[in-house]
Design a protein around this motif. Structure first.
Motif, PDB file in Angstrom:
ATOM      1  N   TRP A   1       0.815  -1.217   0.000  1.00 18.30           N
ATOM      2  CA  TRP A   1       0.000   0.000   0.000  1.00 18.30           C
ATOM      3  C   TRP A   1       0.856   1.278   0.000  1.00 18.30           C
ATOM      4  O   TRP A   1       0.344   2.382   0.052  1.00 18.30           O
ATOM      5  CB  TRP A   1      -0.982   0.005   1.179  1.00 18.30           C
ATOM      6  CG  TRP A   1      -0.365   0.242   2.529  1.00 18.30           C
ATOM      7  CD1 TRP A   1      -0.261   1.443   3.164  1.00 18.30           C
ATOM      8  CD2 TRP A   1       0.199  -0.735   3.426  1.00 18.30           C
ATOM      9  NE1 TRP A   1       0.356   1.279   4.393  1.00 18.30           N
ATOM     10  CE2 TRP A   1       0.644  -0.041   4.578  1.00 18.30           C
ATOM     11  CE3 TRP A   1       0.377  -2.119   3.368  1.00 18.30           C
ATOM     12  CZ2 TRP A   1       1.247  -0.699   5.651  1.00 18.30           C
ATOM     13  CZ3 TRP A   1       0.976  -2.769   4.441  1.00 18.30           C
ATOM     14  CH2 TRP A   1       1.403  -2.064   5.560  1.00 18.30           C
TER      15      TRP A   1
ATOM     16  N   ASN B   1       2.298   6.561   1.670  1.00 12.17           N
ATOM     17  CA  ASN B   1       1.197   5.683   1.305  1.00 12.17           C
ATOM     18  C   ASN B   1       0.675   6.072  -0.068  1.00 12.17           C
ATOM     19  O   ASN B   1       0.632   7.253  -0.398  1.00 12.17           O
ATOM     20  CB  ASN B   1       0.063   5.817   2.328  1.00 12.17           C
ATOM     21  CG  ASN B   1       0.453   5.285   3.696  1.00 12.17           C
ATOM     22  OD1 ASN B   1       1.203   4.318   3.800  1.00 12.17           O
ATOM     23  ND2 ASN B   1      -0.042   5.925   4.741  1.00 12.17           N
TER      24      ASN B   1
ATOM     25  N   MET C   1      -4.594   3.847  -1.131  1.00  9.24           N
ATOM     26  CA  MET C   1      -3.795   2.791  -0.488  1.00  9.24           C
ATOM     27  C   MET C   1      -3.539   1.639  -1.466  1.00  9.24           C
ATOM     28  O   MET C   1      -3.397   0.484  -1.059  1.00  9.24           O
ATOM     29  CB  MET C   1      -4.481   2.268   0.795  1.00  9.24           C
ATOM     30  CG  MET C   1      -4.696   3.312   1.872  1.00  9.24           C
ATOM     31  SD  MET C   1      -3.128   3.864   2.559  1.00  9.24           S
ATOM     32  CE  MET C   1      -3.680   5.250   3.560  1.00  9.24           C
TER      33      MET C   1
ATOM     34  N   SER D   1      -7.069  -0.491   1.174  1.00  7.18           N
ATOM     35  CA  SER D   1      -7.661   0.310   2.265  1.00  7.18           C
ATOM     36  C   SER D   1      -8.225  -0.545   3.392  1.00  7.18           C
ATOM     37  O   SER D   1      -8.005  -0.261   4.560  1.00  7.18           O
ATOM     38  CB  SER D   1      -8.773   1.203   1.717  1.00  7.18           C
ATOM     39  OG  SER D   1      -8.208   2.311   1.084  1.00  7.18           O
TER      40      SER D   1
ATOM     41  N   ASP E   1      -6.431   1.019   6.521  1.00  7.05           N
ATOM     42  CA  ASP E   1      -6.991   2.321   6.909  1.00  7.05           C
ATOM     43  C   ASP E   1      -7.030   2.528   8.425  1.00  7.05           C
ATOM     44  O   ASP E   1      -6.778   3.627   8.914  1.00  7.05           O
ATOM     45  CB  ASP E   1      -8.401   2.491   6.338  1.00  7.05           C
ATOM     46  CG  ASP E   1      -8.365   3.028   4.917  1.00  7.05           C
ATOM     47  OD1 ASP E   1      -7.254   3.307   4.420  1.00  7.05           O
ATOM     48  OD2 ASP E   1      -9.441   3.167   4.308  1.00  7.05           O
TER      49      ASP E   1
END
Lengths: 305, 201
Positions: free
Chosen positions: A216, A253, A285, A289, A293
């Motif tokens: 990511w 990222n 990402m 994600s 996240d």
């Protein structure tokens, strides 16, 4: 959350076919029409995943590398990395760990669980590939070394051996190459220590024998040919950030909404489609994600780029 | 006036009477044909788009430098290639247009939002575009009709834009590479030198 693959080995082009593909393109002079020059014709259909996620051929992955230890050109590592001795290989693990020491790579490999992971790979230069890695989750190695409670970051270093790494003889970067992750990023099940490609040993130009893969983040975070892993309580220096802090942040990222000063990061060109490589929207990402996240909840991703 | 280099270059100057300027166009097509041949032979590597984009830009720069060298060559060496200058300039414009078209179509793939953002926000692209926009009217007026319509004075003043456009093209090259790499810097140096040589009367 444990990692559930969105790309599978059935998506991978069989070896016979990726070998073929290059031959085809090589032999294209006169004999083959524009379609195969475009490369778009190769292996679509059966092996394609949503069009954009087609796995790159071994030839693409091993002939298009940013590995400045072997030169700044994309094809330099393929030309120059054969000089690197990867066996024996020792990884020093030190800092805030219970069992610091020089770990022989062969011993490490006996204790970890090697698996196959197909990841999207996004370079900060706005190109991308899809790569079938073999490797183990970094958390296995860190747990084995024993993480002390004060540890907050993990620092990595590439081998410094200018006699075998021709690029280290010029001061393109402040050698050795250094990278780092926050401890929770390092422990994330997505974070891989890769040891192979397409089920075979990692080629030297791809960071043999042991490299990081953080899917990511932009590719330069995925440090190659690692000889040292240090757990620290302060954020470690990282090579590109030391070179140009405005352009390369510690986090880095993949984020289509935060531009790099030299490149828009909104889209990327998928390498391997030849002349007609399609440009696709960059995913937040890099499409991971749901797994990452939560680590950045409440953080300003623009300030922490 | 007899130039010191006359023994060397007079025969060349005489030979140019027999070589028409269209021969320069034919010769100028060779790099393009070479690039296409490499593409078909699969010799442009894993990312042929970048290779084509870069090569076309470099060829354009070579012709720009060639065009800029004509006057100093005549003044300092007595080598008179002025009859080929228009062809060299037009070839430069063609390569640069192809370079830009490669970026627009094959690289950024006509994503106009990103294109306009790049032109406005990335200095090396801004500079490259400014250089292109200066070269464009010069290419369009590189014919006898335009010369007559504009009159020699206006025409010449317009074409002085090369003195800005060419160094800007080299600056674009210097900025596009990571770090300070020698090749683009050498080209910028050559261009600055050619511009300074014109000052010598």
């Amino acid at each position: 959350m444990s990692f559930k693959p969105d790309l599978n080995w059935s998506d991978v082009t069989p070896k016979s076919q990726f070998m073929n593909r290059r031959q085809l393109i090589k032999g294209a002079a006169g004999a083959v029409a524009l379609g195969s020059i475009g490369g778009a014709a190769h292996a679509r259909g059966k092996y394609a995943v949503e069009g954009v996620d087609e796995v790159n051929s071994l030839s693409d992955i091993t002939n298009y590398n940013n590995f400045y230890e072997f030169g700044t050109g994309k094809e330099d590592p393929a030309r120059n990395a054969h000089t690197l001795t990867t066996d024996p290989w020792t990884v020093k693990i030190d800092g805030l760990v219970d069992r610091p020491g020089d770990y022989d790579l062969a011993d490490i490999l006996k204790r970890v669980n090697i698996e196959e992971r197909i990841y999207r790979f996004r370079c900060v230069e706005a190109w991308s590939m899809v790569i079938p890695w073999n490797g183990f989750e970094l958390n296995q190695l860190l747990n084995h070394a024993g993480i002390q409670s004060g540890a907050k970051y993990v620092a990595f270093e590439t081998l410094l051996r200018p006699e075998e790494m021709v690029g280290q003889r010029s001061r393109t970067l402040d050698w050795p190459y250094r990278e780092g992750l926050r401890l929770d990023e390092a422990m994330n099940p997505l974070t891989l220590m890769a040891t192979g490609l397409y089920g075979e040993d990692l080629p030297n130009q791809n960071g043999a024998p042991l490299r990081l893969v953080v899917p990511w983040k932009y590719g330069f975070k995925s440090i190659k040919s690692i000889v040292r892993i240090t757990l620290t309580d302060t954020q470690p220096d990282t090579s590109w950030n030391m070179t140009n802090a405005r352009e390369y942040g510690f986090y880095s990222n993949v984020n289509p909404e935060v531009d790099h000063p030299r490149w828009s990061q909104a889209s990327e060109r998928k390498i391997g489609g030849g002349l007609f490589s399609s440009r696709q929207d960059t995913l937040m990402m890099n499409g991971y994600s749901e797994y990452v996240d939560s680590m950045y909840a409440g953080m300003d991703l623009r300030a922490n780029f | 006036m007899q130039h010191v280099f006359a023994p060397i270059f007079n025969p060349v100057n005489q030979a140019t009477r027999r070589v028409p300027s269209w021969a320069v166009y034919a010769l100028g097509a060779v790099p393009f044909i070479w690039l296409v041949a490499q593409l078909f032979a699969g010799q442009l590597g894993v990312d042929p788009v970048k290779a084509i984009e870069h090569q076309l830009g470099e060829y354009g720069l070579y012709f720009l430098v060639g065009g800029l060298a004509i006057t100093p060559a005549r003044k300092l060496l007595g080598l008179n290639l002025i009859k080929y200058r228009r062809a060299i300039g037009v070839l430069a414009a063609l390569y640069i247009t192809a370079h830009l078209a490669t970026w627009l179509v094959l690289d950024i793939q006509l994503r106009w939002g990103e294109i306009s953002a790049d032109i406005l926000k990335r200095p090396y692209i801004t500079i490259g575009m400014v250089s292109f926009l200066m070269i464009l009217p010069l290419a369009f007026t590189s014919n006898n009709l335009s010369l007559r319509k504009l009159g020699p004075l206006k025409w010449r003043n317009l074409h002085k834009l090369t003195y800005i456009a060419v160094p800007l093209a080299a600056v674009h090259f210097v900025m596009i590479v990571k770090g300070w790499q020698p090749e683009p810097l050498i080209w910028l140096g050559v261009i600055v030198a050619l511009l300074l040589l014109r000052r010598i009367k």
